[in-house]
Design a protein around this motif. Structure first.
Motif, PDB file in Angstrom:
ATOM      1  N   SER A 140       0.840  -1.192   0.000  1.00  0.00           N
ATOM      2  CA  SER A 140       0.000   0.000   0.000  1.00  0.00           C
ATOM      3  C   SER A 140       0.879   1.247   0.000  1.00  0.00           C
ATOM      4  N   GLY A 141       0.613   2.178  -0.925  1.00  0.00           N
ATOM      5  CA  GLY A 141       1.374   3.423  -0.996  1.00  0.00           C
ATOM      6  C   GLY A 141       2.762   3.285  -1.597  1.00  0.00           C
ATOM      7  N   GLU A 142       3.086   2.135  -2.134  1.00  0.00           N
ATOM      8  CA  GLU A 142       4.428   1.890  -2.665  1.00  0.00           C
ATOM      9  C   GLU A 142       4.715   2.761  -3.873  1.00  0.00           C
ATOM     10  N   VAL A 143       5.943   3.251  -3.951  1.00  0.00           N
ATOM     11  CA  VAL A 143       6.427   4.026  -5.092  1.00  0.00           C
ATOM     12  C   VAL A 143       7.732   3.399  -5.555  1.00  0.00           C
ATOM     13  N   LYS A 144       7.792   3.128  -6.862  1.00  0.00           N
ATOM     14  CA  LYS A 144       9.030   2.580  -7.426  1.00  0.00           C
ATOM     15  C   LYS A 144       9.416   3.379  -8.660  1.00  0.00           C
ATOM     16  N   LYS A 145      10.722   3.515  -8.866  1.00  0.00           N
ATOM     17  CA  LYS A 145      11.210   4.263 -10.028  1.00  0.00           C
ATOM     18  C   LYS A 145      12.098   3.385 -10.886  1.00  0.00           C
ATOM     19  N   GLN A 146      11.938   3.569 -12.194  1.00  0.00           N
ATOM     20  CA  GLN A 146      12.830   2.945 -13.161  1.00  0.00           C
ATOM     21  C   GLN A 146      13.233   4.065 -14.117  1.00  0.00           C
ATOM     22  N   LYS A 147      14.399   4.636 -13.884  1.00  0.00           N
ATOM     23  CA  LYS A 147      14.894   5.736 -14.719  1.00  0.00           C
ATOM     24  C   LYS A 147      13.835   6.841 -14.794  1.00  0.00           C
ATOM     25  N   ARG A 148      13.247   7.098 -15.953  1.00  0.00           N
ATOM     26  CA  ARG A 148      12.269   8.185 -16.089  1.00  0.00           C
ATOM     27  C   ARG A 148      10.841   7.755 -15.738  1.00  0.00           C
ATOM     28  N   LEU A 149      10.648   6.480 -15.370  1.00  0.00           N
ATOM     29  CA  LEU A 149       9.315   5.973 -15.059  1.00  0.00           C
ATOM     30  C   LEU A 149       9.121   5.892 -13.547  1.00  0.00           C
ATOM     31  N   THR A 150       7.981   6.404 -13.060  1.00  0.00           N
ATOM     32  CA  THR A 150       7.627   6.326 -11.646  1.00  0.00           C
ATOM     33  C   THR A 150       6.278   5.646 -11.513  1.00  0.00           C
ATOM     34  N   PHE A 151       6.240   4.604 -10.705  1.00  0.00           N
ATOM     35  CA  PHE A 151       5.028   3.818 -10.503  1.00  0.00           C
ATOM     36  C   PHE A 151       4.559   4.002  -9.062  1.00  0.00           C
ATOM     37  N   GLN A 152       3.223   4.151  -8.887  1.00  0.00           N
ATOM     38  CA  GLN A 152       2.660   4.292  -7.545  1.00  0.00           C
ATOM     39  C   GLN A 152       1.508   3.321  -7.370  1.00  0.00           C
ATOM     40  N   PHE A 153       1.370   2.796  -6.156  1.00  0.00           N
ATOM     41  CA  PHE A 153       0.242   1.947  -5.785  1.00  0.00           C
ATOM     42  C   PHE A 153      -0.519   2.697  -4.702  1.00  0.00           C
TER      43      PHE A 153
END
Lengths: 111, 115
Positions: free
Chosen positions: A52-65
């Motif tokens: 819950s609330g997780e944020v992950k980054k891959q270079k220019r991509l940012t993913f949020q849950f």
């Protein structure tokens, strides 16, 4: 039944602009996955989010849950022409383990 | 290591005919899922197999069937083809059924056209 919706359906940006796609599930998800499908290609796994609330980054991509684990987003900073494609979110089917895919957001990047 | 391989890549069939699509998963992957993708839409779940047993079935008619063999390869069969069955059929393999941190690995798909 379980539905996974994405908005927008389509986005056309100038190269260098940012892009965001949003994913909403009708049910709480144990995890959410993101895939990219290039024109004429097949879906390719990008990432899985679990917490819950997780944020992950891959270079220019940012993913949020989302905190409620019912929504997610993908943000691309400074788009490039290589980012062209359709982005899908996917979550486990209710009571099952196979994935339900969202409707996808098609990204077009103008050089 | 080979990825997920699907055959054939393209197929044209006539209404009422039968078709068999084949998939070989990544070595070591025991889960195989089949998806149908109509142009402009997201993949729709058809079947999932794990350890040679059916573990899930989507909202598709009984004309669709599948199986998984001892070597974990899989076949999707569609009987009495309709025009609406024209689509890209994708096979996905994974270590665990829900994909896990490595997600699903998709094959390049079989493009089926029913005329």
């Amino acid at each position: 039944g379980q539905q996974v919706m994405q908005i927008p359906q389509y986005q056309h940006v100038q190269e260098g602009e940012d892009f965001t796609t949003y994913c909403n599930s009708s049910t709480t998800l144990s995890n959410i996955q993101w895939y990219k499908q290039r024109p004429g290609g097949h879906p390719v796994f990008l990432i899985q989010l679990v917490k819950s609330g997780e944020v992950k980054k891959q270079k220019r991509l940012t993913f949020q849950f989302g905190e409620a684990k019912k929504n997610s987003s993908l943000h691309i900073t400074a788009t490039q022409t290589t980012d062209v494609g359709t982005y899908f979110c996917a979550g486990p089917r209710t009571g099952r383990r196979a994935l339900t895919f969202g409707s996808g957001t098609r990204l077009q990047v103008q050089p | 290591d080979a990825g997920v391989t699907q055959s054939p890549t393209h197929l044209i069939k006539t209404r009422g005919q039968h078709v068999t699509l084949r998939c070989s998963p990544i070595s070591g992957h025991k889960s195989v899922s089949w998806y149908q993708q109509v142009l402009g839409q997201g993949p729709q779940f058809i079947f999932q197999y794990y350890e040679k047993e059916e573990r899930g079935r989507g909202n598709f008619p009984d004309r669709f069937s599948a199986r998984q063999f001892p070597n974990y390869s899989s076949e999707l069969n569609v009987n009495a083809l309709l025009l609406g069955d024209s689509a890209l059929y994708l096979c996905a393999s994974s270590l665990v059924m829900e994909g896990g941190r490595d997600g699903y690995t998709f094959g390049s798909g079989t493009r089926l056209t029913v005329v």
